[in-house]
Design a protein around this motif. Structure first.
Motif, PDB file in Angstrom:
ATOM      1  N   LYS A 127       0.847  -1.189   0.000  1.00 36.45           N
ATOM      2  CA  LYS A 127       0.000   0.000   0.000  1.00 36.45           C
ATOM      3  C   LYS A 127       0.887   1.244   0.000  1.00 36.45           C
ATOM      4  CE  LYS A 127      -3.817  -1.868   2.800  1.00 36.45           C
ATOM      5  NZ  LYS A 127      -4.500  -1.731   4.124  1.00 36.45           N
ATOM      6  N   LEU A 128       0.506   2.212  -0.796  1.00 38.48           N
ATOM      7  CA  LEU A 128       1.172   3.504  -0.782  1.00 38.48           C
ATOM      8  C   LEU A 128       0.305   4.503  -0.015  1.00 38.48           C
ATOM      9  CD1 LEU A 128       2.552   3.830  -4.439  1.00 38.48           C
ATOM     10  CD2 LEU A 128       3.641   2.837  -2.422  1.00 38.48           C
ATOM     11  N   ASN A 129       0.978   5.513   0.551  1.00 38.60           N
ATOM     12  CA  ASN A 129       0.258   6.562   1.275  1.00 38.60           C
ATOM     13  C   ASN A 129       0.881   7.913   0.956  1.00 38.60           C
ATOM     14  OD1 ASN A 129       2.624   6.654   2.818  1.00 38.60           O
ATOM     15  ND2 ASN A 129       1.772   5.330   4.408  1.00 38.60           N
ATOM     16  N   GLY A 130       0.558   8.917   1.747  1.00 40.13           N
ATOM     17  CA  GLY A 130       1.039  10.262   1.485  1.00 40.13           C
ATOM     18  C   GLY A 130       2.538  10.420   1.588  1.00 40.13           C
ATOM     19  N   ASP A 131       3.192   9.525   2.322  1.00 38.43           N
ATOM     20  CA  ASP A 131       4.654   9.598   2.455  1.00 38.43           C
ATOM     21  C   ASP A 131       5.391   8.921   1.306  1.00 38.43           C
ATOM     22  OD1 ASP A 131       4.406  10.902   4.918  1.00 38.43           O
ATOM     23  OD2 ASP A 131       4.251   8.983   5.996  1.00 38.43           O
ATOM     24  N   SER A 132       4.660   8.313   0.385  1.00 37.45           N
ATOM     25  CA  SER A 132       5.293   7.518  -0.664  1.00 37.45           C
ATOM     26  C   SER A 132       5.797   8.344  -1.837  1.00 37.45           C
ATOM     27  CB  SER A 132       4.308   6.464  -1.175  1.00 37.45           C
ATOM     28  OG  SER A 132       3.841   5.638  -0.136  1.00 37.45           O
ATOM     29  N   GLY A 133       5.403   9.618  -1.890  1.00 39.99           N
ATOM     30  CA  GLY A 133       5.801  10.439  -3.028  1.00 39.99           C
ATOM     31  C   GLY A 133       5.003  10.077  -4.264  1.00 39.99           C
ATOM     32  N   ILE A 134       5.440  10.593  -5.415  1.00 38.23           N
ATOM     33  CA  ILE A 134       4.673  10.378  -6.646  1.00 38.23           C
ATOM     34  C   ILE A 134       5.493   9.705  -7.744  1.00 38.23           C
ATOM     35  CG2 ILE A 134       3.152  12.337  -6.196  1.00 38.23           C
ATOM     36  CD1 ILE A 134       4.809  13.928  -8.252  1.00 38.23           C
ATOM     37  N   THR A 135       6.784   9.506  -7.522  1.00 38.66           N
ATOM     38  CA  THR A 135       7.630   8.978  -8.600  1.00 38.66           C
ATOM     39  C   THR A 135       7.517   7.473  -8.764  1.00 38.66           C
ATOM     40  OG1 THR A 135       9.575   8.615  -7.193  1.00 38.66           O
ATOM     41  CG2 THR A 135       9.273  10.825  -8.147  1.00 38.66           C
ATOM     42  N   GLY A 136       7.234   6.752  -7.675  1.00 40.45           N
ATOM     43  CA  GLY A 136       7.179   5.295  -7.719  1.00 40.45           C
ATOM     44  C   GLY A 136       8.540   4.627  -7.683  1.00 40.45           C
ATOM     45  N   VAL A 137       9.625   5.405  -7.643  1.00 41.53           N
ATOM     46  CA  VAL A 137      10.967   4.834  -7.708  1.00 41.53           C
ATOM     47  C   VAL A 137      11.304   4.135  -6.385  1.00 41.53           C
ATOM     48  CG1 VAL A 137      13.422   5.342  -7.997  1.00 41.53           C
ATOM     49  CG2 VAL A 137      11.715   6.570  -9.362  1.00 41.53           C
ATOM     50  N   PRO A 138      11.698   2.862  -6.425  1.00 41.39           N
ATOM     51  CA  PRO A 138      12.042   2.148  -5.190  1.00 41.39           C
ATOM     52  C   PRO A 138      13.465   2.450  -4.747  1.00 41.39           C
ATOM     53  CG  PRO A 138      12.271   0.681  -7.076  1.00 41.39           C
ATOM     54  CD  PRO A 138      11.767   1.982  -7.616  1.00 41.39           C
ATOM     55  N   PRO A 139      13.774   2.220  -3.431  1.00 42.05           N
ATOM     56  CA  PRO A 139      12.848   1.789  -2.379  1.00 42.05           C
ATOM     57  C   PRO A 139      11.869   2.901  -2.039  1.00 42.05           C
ATOM     58  CG  PRO A 139      14.976   2.325  -1.439  1.00 42.05           C
ATOM     59  CD  PRO A 139      15.144   2.421  -2.915  1.00 42.05           C
ATOM     60  N   ILE A 140      10.640   2.515  -1.763  1.00 42.57           N
ATOM     61  CA  ILE A 140       9.575   3.489  -1.615  1.00 42.57           C
ATOM     62  C   ILE A 140       8.861   3.291  -0.279  1.00 42.57           C
ATOM     63  CG2 ILE A 140       7.931   1.984  -2.831  1.00 42.57           C
ATOM     64  CD1 ILE A 140       6.745   4.549  -4.071  1.00 42.57           C
ATOM     65  N   PRO A 141       8.618   4.366   0.494  1.00 41.10           N
ATOM     66  CA  PRO A 141       7.869   4.242   1.741  1.00 41.10           C
ATOM     67  C   PRO A 141       6.492   3.640   1.499  1.00 41.10           C
ATOM     68  CG  PRO A 141       8.918   6.395   1.588  1.00 41.10           C
ATOM     69  CD  PRO A 141       9.076   5.744   0.248  1.00 41.10           C
ATOM     70  N   ALA A 142       6.094   2.723   2.346  1.00 41.00           N
ATOM     71  CA  ALA A 142       4.834   2.005   2.144  1.00 41.00           C
ATOM     72  C   ALA A 142       4.151   1.775   3.479  1.00 41.00           C
ATOM     73  CB  ALA A 142       5.092   0.679   1.424  1.00 41.00           C
ATOM     74  N   LYS A 202      17.736  -4.724 -17.848  1.00 43.14           N
ATOM     75  CA  LYS A 202      17.606  -6.172 -17.635  1.00 43.14           C
ATOM     76  C   LYS A 202      18.385  -6.629 -16.399  1.00 43.14           C
ATOM     77  CE  LYS A 202      17.074  -6.955 -22.601  1.00 43.14           C
ATOM     78  NZ  LYS A 202      17.543  -7.694 -23.795  1.00 43.14           N
ATOM     79  N   ARG A 203      18.364  -5.803 -15.363  1.00 42.62           N
ATOM     80  CA  ARG A 203      19.147  -6.097 -14.168  1.00 42.62           C
ATOM     81  C   ARG A 203      18.297  -6.292 -12.910  1.00 42.62           C
ATOM     82  NH1 ARG A 203      24.558  -5.019 -14.549  1.00 42.62           N
ATOM     83  NH2 ARG A 203      24.719  -4.564 -12.319  1.00 42.62           N
ATOM     84  N   PHE A 204      17.175  -5.568 -12.803  1.00 38.92           N
ATOM     85  CA  PHE A 204      16.479  -5.518 -11.516  1.00 38.92           C
ATOM     86  C   PHE A 204      15.041  -6.021 -11.544  1.00 38.92           C
ATOM     87  CE2 PHE A 204      19.338  -1.668 -11.627  1.00 38.92           C
ATOM     88  CZ  PHE A 204      20.401  -2.305 -11.024  1.00 38.92           C
ATOM     89  N   GLY A 205      14.382  -5.927 -12.686  1.00 39.10           N
ATOM     90  CA  GLY A 205      12.998  -6.363 -12.760  1.00 39.10           C
ATOM     91  C   GLY A 205      12.045  -5.209 -13.012  1.00 39.10           C
ATOM     92  N   VAL A 206      10.806  -5.551 -13.296  1.00 38.68           N
ATOM     93  CA  VAL A 206       9.781  -4.549 -13.592  1.00 38.68           C
ATOM     94  C   VAL A 206       8.966  -4.259 -12.337  1.00 38.68           C
ATOM     95  CG1 VAL A 206       9.602  -5.099 -16.025  1.00 38.68           C
ATOM     96  CG2 VAL A 206       8.250  -6.399 -14.385  1.00 38.68           C
ATOM     97  N   TYR A 207       8.320  -3.091 -12.346  1.00 40.84           N
ATOM     98  CA  TYR A 207       7.376  -2.783 -11.283  1.00 40.84           C
ATOM     99  C   TYR A 207       6.264  -1.910 -11.847  1.00 40.84           C
ATOM    100  CZ  TYR A 207       9.862   1.757 -10.798  1.00 40.84           C
ATOM    101  OH  TYR A 207      10.446   2.976 -11.019  1.00 40.84           O
ATOM    102  N   ALA A 208       5.198  -1.777 -11.091  1.00 39.21           N
ATOM    103  CA  ALA A 208       4.067  -0.950 -11.500  1.00 39.21           C
ATOM    104  C   ALA A 208       3.498  -0.291 -10.251  1.00 39.21           C
ATOM    105  CB  ALA A 208       3.004  -1.795 -12.208  1.00 39.21           C
ATOM    106  N   PHE A 209       2.859   0.853 -10.442  1.00 37.11           N
ATOM    107  CA  PHE A 209       2.331   1.550  -9.261  1.00 37.11           C
ATOM    108  C   PHE A 209       1.149   2.430  -9.635  1.00 37.11           C
ATOM    109  CE2 PHE A 209       5.251   4.534 -11.107  1.00 37.11           C
ATOM    110  CZ  PHE A 209       4.766   5.806 -10.801  1.00 37.11           C
ATOM    111  N   ARG A 210       0.387   2.774  -8.625  1.00 33.09           N
ATOM    112  CA  ARG A 210      -0.707   3.740  -8.730  1.00 33.09           C
ATOM    113  C   ARG A 210      -0.631   4.631  -7.500  1.00 33.09           C
ATOM    114  NH1 ARG A 210      -5.516   0.549  -9.103  1.00 33.09           N
ATOM    115  NH2 ARG A 210      -5.445   0.388  -6.839  1.00 33.09           N
ATOM    116  N   ASN A 211      -0.496   5.914  -7.712  1.00 36.84           N
ATOM    117  CA  ASN A 211      -0.388   6.827  -6.583  1.00 36.84           C
ATOM    118  C   ASN A 211      -1.708   6.895  -5.811  1.00 36.84           C
ATOM    119  OD1 ASN A 211       2.313   7.734  -6.896  1.00 36.84           O
ATOM    120  ND2 ASN A 211       1.679   9.029  -8.617  1.00 36.84           N
ATOM    121  N   PRO A 212      -1.641   7.119  -4.495  1.00 34.96           N
ATOM    122  CA  PRO A 212      -2.874   7.234  -3.715  1.00 34.96           C
ATOM    123  C   PRO A 212      -3.661   8.477  -4.102  1.00 34.96           C
ATOM    124  CG  PRO A 212      -0.945   7.753  -2.361  1.00 34.96           C
ATOM    125  CD  PRO A 212      -0.441   7.229  -3.659  1.00 34.96           C
ATOM    126  N   ASP A 213      -4.964   8.426  -3.861  1.00 35.34           N
ATOM    127  CA  ASP A 213      -5.815   9.575  -4.180  1.00 35.34           C
ATOM    128  C   ASP A 213      -5.718  10.626  -3.084  1.00 35.34           C
ATOM    129  OD1 ASP A 213      -7.398   8.614  -2.065  1.00 35.34           O
ATOM    130  OD2 ASP A 213      -8.734   7.522  -3.419  1.00 35.34           O
TER     131      ASP A 213
END
Length: 443
Positions: free
Chosen positions: A308-323, A371-382
């Protein structure tokens, strides 16, 4: 005339043998199947017939999972009503598949943190090691099970204690953590680790000796967060196993790391991360201990992990990401923060969610051109800090990258965890078992 015919026949036999051997001496593809998934209801149900289309791509079918009877130290099915002949007979249902797929080896797997009836699921696995009688009872019971149900061997996914989660720290955090350790010391994972390492070596040796007359295979699966340095004497183990399967995934999970989302299964180490929590780190450790290249197998998950993402997660989605802990369960798996590839695919942009909003709005996919780390996907919180999710997962492209890594390194093959979490219905793009297929193609 007769001499020429005999020579031609000999050449034909040699070619046939060569072709036959090439199917068994090439890269391994270990395909895991958790038989308990056949008991689920709805779209999460995966039966033995459901996995048959995958088997031409597999060299081994690894059926799980068995456990240990703590009273007798014998191997036992976790659900006898499902697996034994006195129940639904699923052991027999998987081994009979060899009649249709004669090059397929079918092994039974024990452990894998599925034997969870006790508060400390690893404790009975350590207790068994501590006595010669316990090890003997286990070896004899395994041999009887293999013989009775016509398995081709055992996959030993021993339930050792897992290392505690480690946080990603900056230099100031590392300095403070080191200072605290001066006073608190390191936590002891297992006070008798040295003894258990020697005893596990003895168990593997005894199993291999018992298996030789019947040519049974013995594989070792190193589970995530098991410290091989603590529990495994690799130089003594490597000659008594047919493969070592490195389950180098789930390095970061919402359960272990609820406040920090990150790549769960990177090939190489992303900058600033915990040392060794990646495929390359695991491989190098076994190679440094003189393990033959062709015995090292790399695990590829067919699922993702979501936070889960929240207000502390920012908007970029770049890991490591607060969750903020695991995201809600998917419709198939029903497990917080765990999503099969078909569930992941449904969350990515597709015609079915093109006009969706809120919790159904598609995630933004971020690829992995290196081709080193893997894929990820995200949706910012409303605006109410809801519906935010960050997802690290394996897809056909990333699984192909891992297979290409295995091929480039000259390693022994890949393993798929597991067939039931691949898209076995073909709901995503039409192809069934796309992760397995993509990996096999690149191997």
């Amino acid at each position: 005339m007769w001499g020429k015919a005999a020579a031609a026949l000999l050449l034909l036999v040699t070619l046939v043998r060569g072709q036959s051997n090439s199917t068994t001496t090439g890269p391994k593809v270990l395909c895991y199947y958790d038989g308990s998934n056949s008991l689920k209801e709805g779209l999460g149900k995966v039966t033995v017939p459901d996995i048959e289309l995958a088997l031409p791509f597999c060299t081994h079918l690894i059926y799980g999972y068995a456990g240990i009877d703590p009273t007798s130290n014998k191997i036992r099915p976790l659900d006898g009503t499902l697996d034994l002949d006195s129940g639904k007979g699923q052991y027999r249902a998987v081994t009979v598949l060899k009649k249709r797929f004669p090059n397929l080896k079918v092994l039974v797997s024990i452990g894998f943190y599925k034997d969870l009836t006790e508060e400390k699921p690893f404790e009975k696995y350590l207790t068994l090691l501590e006595s010669t009688g316990g090890r003997t009872a286990f070896v004899n019971s395994v041999h009887t099970l293999l013989k009775t149900y016509e398995f081709d061997g055992l996959d030993l996914a021993w339930q050792f204690p897992q290392s505690k989660p480690k946080r990603i720290r900056g230099w100031t955090g590392k300095l403070w953590h080191g200072f605290k350790k001066l006073f608190t010391g390191d936590s002891i994972l297992d006070p008798k680790a040295d003894e258990h390492r020697e005893e596990f070596t003895a168990l593997v040796r005894d199993l291999k000796n018992a298996f030789r007359p019947d040519n049974y295979e013995l594989g070792l699966t190193v589970l995530p967060h098991v410290n091989e340095t603590v529990f495994m004497d690799i130089p003594l183990l490597k000659d008594n196993i047919d493969y070592v399967n490195l389950a180098a995934f789930d390095q970061q999970t919402p359960e272990r790391n609820p406040k920090e989302g990150d790549f769960t299964s990177p090939i190489y180490e992303p900058e600033g991360r915990v040392v060794g929590n990646n495929v390359e780190g695991k491989v190098n450790h076994w190679l440094a201990n003189k393990t033959p290249l062709n015995k090292i197998v790399i695990g590829i998950p067919t699922y993702g992990r979501g936070w889960k993402l929240n207000g502390d997660s920012g908007i970029t989605g770049v890991p490591p990401i607060p969750a903020n802990g695991p995201h809600i369960p998917g419709p198939y798996s029903g497990i917080d923060g765990f999503y099969s590839w078909a569930e992941v695919c449904a969350m990515l942009p597709n015609p079915g969610n093109a006009n969706a909003k809120g919790a159904d709005y598609p995630l933004r996919k971020v690829g992995d051109p290196t081709k080193r780390f893997g894929v990820y996907a995200f949706r910012n919180p409303d605006e109410n800090e809801k519906n935010g999710v960050w997802l690290s997962y394996e897809d056909p492209d990333s699984s192909g990258n891992k297979a290409a890594y295995v091929k480039a390194k000259g390693l022994g093959g890949i393993s798929i965890f597991d067939l039931g979490n691949d898209d076995f219905r073909g709901t995503c793009a039409g192809d069934k078992f796309p992760i397995l297929r993509a990996a096999k193609y690149r191997l």
